[in-house]
Design a protein around this motif. Structure first.
Motif, PDB file in Angstrom:
ATOM      1  N   ASP A  97    -109.985 -35.494 -73.990  1.00 16.68           N
ATOM      2  CA  ASP A  97    -108.974 -35.384 -75.042  1.00 16.68           C
ATOM      3  C   ASP A  97    -107.588 -35.125 -74.452  1.00 16.68           C
ATOM      4  O   ASP A  97    -106.668 -34.713 -75.160  1.00 16.68           O
ATOM      5  CB  ASP A  97    -109.343 -34.241 -75.994  1.00 16.68           C
ATOM      6  CG  ASP A  97    -110.600 -34.547 -76.803  1.00 16.68           C
ATOM      7  OD1 ASP A  97    -110.784 -35.724 -77.185  1.00 16.68           O
ATOM      8  OD2 ASP A  97    -111.398 -33.623 -77.045  1.00 16.68           O
ATOM      9  N   CYS A  98    -107.446 -35.340 -73.148  1.00 11.80           N
ATOM     10  CA  CYS A  98    -106.175 -35.051 -72.470  1.00 11.80           C
ATOM     11  C   CYS A  98    -105.101 -36.081 -72.791  1.00 11.80           C
ATOM     12  O   CYS A  98    -105.386 -37.240 -73.097  1.00 11.80           O
ATOM     13  CB  CYS A  98    -106.378 -35.024 -70.954  1.00 11.80           C
ATOM     14  SG  CYS A  98    -107.350 -33.638 -70.345  1.00 11.80           S
ATOM     15  N   VAL A  99    -103.861 -35.629 -72.670  1.00 11.40           N
ATOM     16  CA  VAL A  99    -102.711 -36.529 -72.630  1.00 11.40           C
ATOM     17  C   VAL A  99    -102.433 -36.806 -71.159  1.00 11.40           C
ATOM     18  O   VAL A  99    -102.352 -35.878 -70.349  1.00 11.40           O
ATOM     19  CB  VAL A  99    -101.463 -35.890 -73.269  1.00 11.40           C
ATOM     20  CG1 VAL A  99    -100.267 -36.849 -73.190  1.00 11.40           C
ATOM     21  CG2 VAL A  99    -101.737 -35.479 -74.707  1.00 11.40           C
ATOM     22  N   TRP A 100    -102.334 -38.071 -70.814  1.00 11.21           N
ATOM     23  CA  TRP A 100    -101.979 -38.419 -69.434  1.00 11.21           C
ATOM     24  C   TRP A 100    -100.489 -38.145 -69.225  1.00 11.21           C
ATOM     25  O   TRP A 100     -99.651 -38.471 -70.078  1.00 11.21           O
ATOM     26  CB  TRP A 100    -102.253 -39.890 -69.151  1.00 11.21           C
ATOM     27  CG  TRP A 100    -101.566 -40.361 -67.894  1.00 11.21           C
ATOM     28  CD1 TRP A 100    -100.290 -40.851 -67.784  1.00 11.21           C
ATOM     29  CD2 TRP A 100    -102.093 -40.309 -66.564  1.00 11.21           C
ATOM     30  NE1 TRP A 100     -99.993 -41.129 -66.472  1.00 11.21           N
ATOM     31  CE2 TRP A 100    -101.087 -40.800 -65.699  1.00 11.21           C
ATOM     32  CE3 TRP A 100    -103.308 -39.909 -66.028  1.00 11.21           C
ATOM     33  CZ2 TRP A 100    -101.267 -40.908 -64.323  1.00 11.21           C
ATOM     34  CZ3 TRP A 100    -103.499 -40.015 -64.656  1.00 11.21           C
ATOM     35  CH2 TRP A 100    -102.484 -40.509 -63.830  1.00 11.21           C
ATOM     36  N   ILE A 101    -100.149 -37.567 -68.056  1.00 10.27           N
ATOM     37  CA  ILE A 101     -98.752 -37.411 -67.659  1.00 10.27           C
ATOM     38  C   ILE A 101     -98.605 -37.885 -66.225  1.00 10.27           C
ATOM     39  O   ILE A 101     -99.449 -37.584 -65.369  1.00 10.27           O
ATOM     40  CB  ILE A 101     -98.264 -35.952 -67.762  1.00 10.27           C
ATOM     41  CG1 ILE A 101     -99.166 -35.012 -66.944  1.00 10.27           C
ATOM     42  CG2 ILE A 101     -98.187 -35.508 -69.221  1.00 10.27           C
ATOM     43  CD1 ILE A 101     -98.599 -33.623 -66.730  1.00 10.27           C
ATOM     44  N   ASP A 102     -97.575 -38.653 -65.930  1.00 10.80           N
ATOM     45  CA  ASP A 102     -97.230 -38.910 -64.544  1.00 10.80           C
ATOM     46  C   ASP A 102     -96.766 -37.596 -63.927  1.00 10.80           C
ATOM     47  O   ASP A 102     -96.198 -36.742 -64.620  1.00 10.80           O
ATOM     48  CB  ASP A 102     -96.101 -39.939 -64.444  1.00 10.80           C
ATOM     49  CG  ASP A 102     -96.592 -41.372 -64.575  1.00 10.80           C
ATOM     50  OD1 ASP A 102     -97.775 -41.576 -64.907  1.00 10.80           O
ATOM     51  OD2 ASP A 102     -95.774 -42.296 -64.362  1.00 10.80           O
ATOM     52  N   ALA A 103     -96.973 -37.458 -62.624  1.00  6.99           N
ATOM     53  CA  ALA A 103     -96.627 -36.204 -61.953  1.00  6.99           C
ATOM     54  C   ALA A 103     -95.137 -36.089 -61.660  1.00  6.99           C
ATOM     55  O   ALA A 103     -94.732 -35.234 -60.874  1.00  6.99           O
ATOM     56  CB  ALA A 103     -97.427 -36.066 -60.662  1.00  6.99           C
TER      57      ALA A 103
END
Length: 273
Positions: A97-103
């Motif tokens: 259920d995560c939101v993907w984020i670029d680092a």
């Protein structure tokens, strides 16, 4: 500039996650992850099986990437890190259920509890640096189906490009497409598929995640300002476009009056080169 105070107190924020391949994180990536922790998000960094878990800011969990998607088993061993990242994030959305984020995204405000997190850049390009699609999303499921086959040729390429990709060695067509047209497995795939599947209505305006264009990354380090005018009440994330930041900035302490230095102070992050 005063970074907005933490919002959503008492409410559970969505978990966020990213993938890291190769070596240690530099201070910009550390700052990115620390900002999400500071705003109250649970943060997980997945790392490649070829590497040891990198050092991360306090509050960030590290886990092997193979728990989500195994690049070697999928036939993409040796593919560029950015291509693996483009595919990995789709599997992340399917399995968690995560939101993907670029680092290299700063958390300016806590992410809103939306089912979709995907936005446009000022140029109109659909970017996936912040990405959340529901498991029922036609775009998500089609891309996962297509990308499961290393032989698959993206049909959004031009006829000439598709012909070149079709000549690639067995099992390397998707890799050839990626190398021929870098956004073909990432932003271009998102834009093409979301448009065709009627999901464009979920796109957020540029000021939500991409308020400052990549060509203006120097503004983050300018002690005379240049960023604040781009930010709005809707801004949640700030994509730093790390690949466009001049090497000088990565190797030198930012000016104390720059946006990036003030942001770090506001979230109690100590920059260490």
């Amino acid at each position: 500039m005063k970074t907005p105070a933490q919002q959503g107190a008492g409410a559970a924020l969505q978990d966020v996650a990213t993938l890291w391949i190769g070596g240690e994180l530099n201070w910009l990536h550390q700052l990115s992850l620390a900002s999400f922790v500071h705003r109250g998000h649970r943060v997980t960094l997945y790392y490649s099986e070829m590497d040891a878990a990198p050092r991360v800011p306090d509050g960030v969990e590290t886990r092997p990437a193979a728990e989500i998607w195994d690049a070697k088993a999928a036939g993409h061993e040796g593919a560029p890190a950015s291509m693996q990242s483009d595919i990995f994030r789709l599997h992340l959305l399917r399995k968690t259920d995560c939101v993907w984020i670029d680092a290299d995204v700063l958390c300016y405000r806590p992410l809103s509890p939306d089912v979709y997190h995907v936005g446009r850049e000022p140029s109109g390009t659909v970017n996936g640096a912040v990405l959340k699609l529901p498991r029922t999303s036609p775009t998500l499921n089609l891309l996962l189906e297509w990308f499961a086959d290393p032989e698959w040729v993206p049909h959004w390429l031009t006829e000439q490009q598709q012909a070149k990709v079709a000549k690639a060695p067995p099992g390397k067509r998707m890799l050839a497409a990626f190398r021929l047209a870098r956004p073909s497995v990432g932003p271009r795939a998102l834009k093409h598929t979301m448009r065709n599947q009627g999901e464009f209505k979920h796109l957020k305006s540029p000021d939500v995640y991409y308020p400052v264009r990549g060509v203006f990354t120097d503004a983050f380090f300018n002690p005379k300002g240049g960023v604040d005018g781009w930010l709005t009440e809707k801004t949640q994330g700030i994509h730093l476009y790390a690949s466009m930041i001049r090497p000088y900035h990565e190797r030198h302490m930012p000016d104390p009056d720059s946006f990036i230095a003030r942001f770090a102070r506001d979230i109690d992050f100590e920059i260490a080169l």
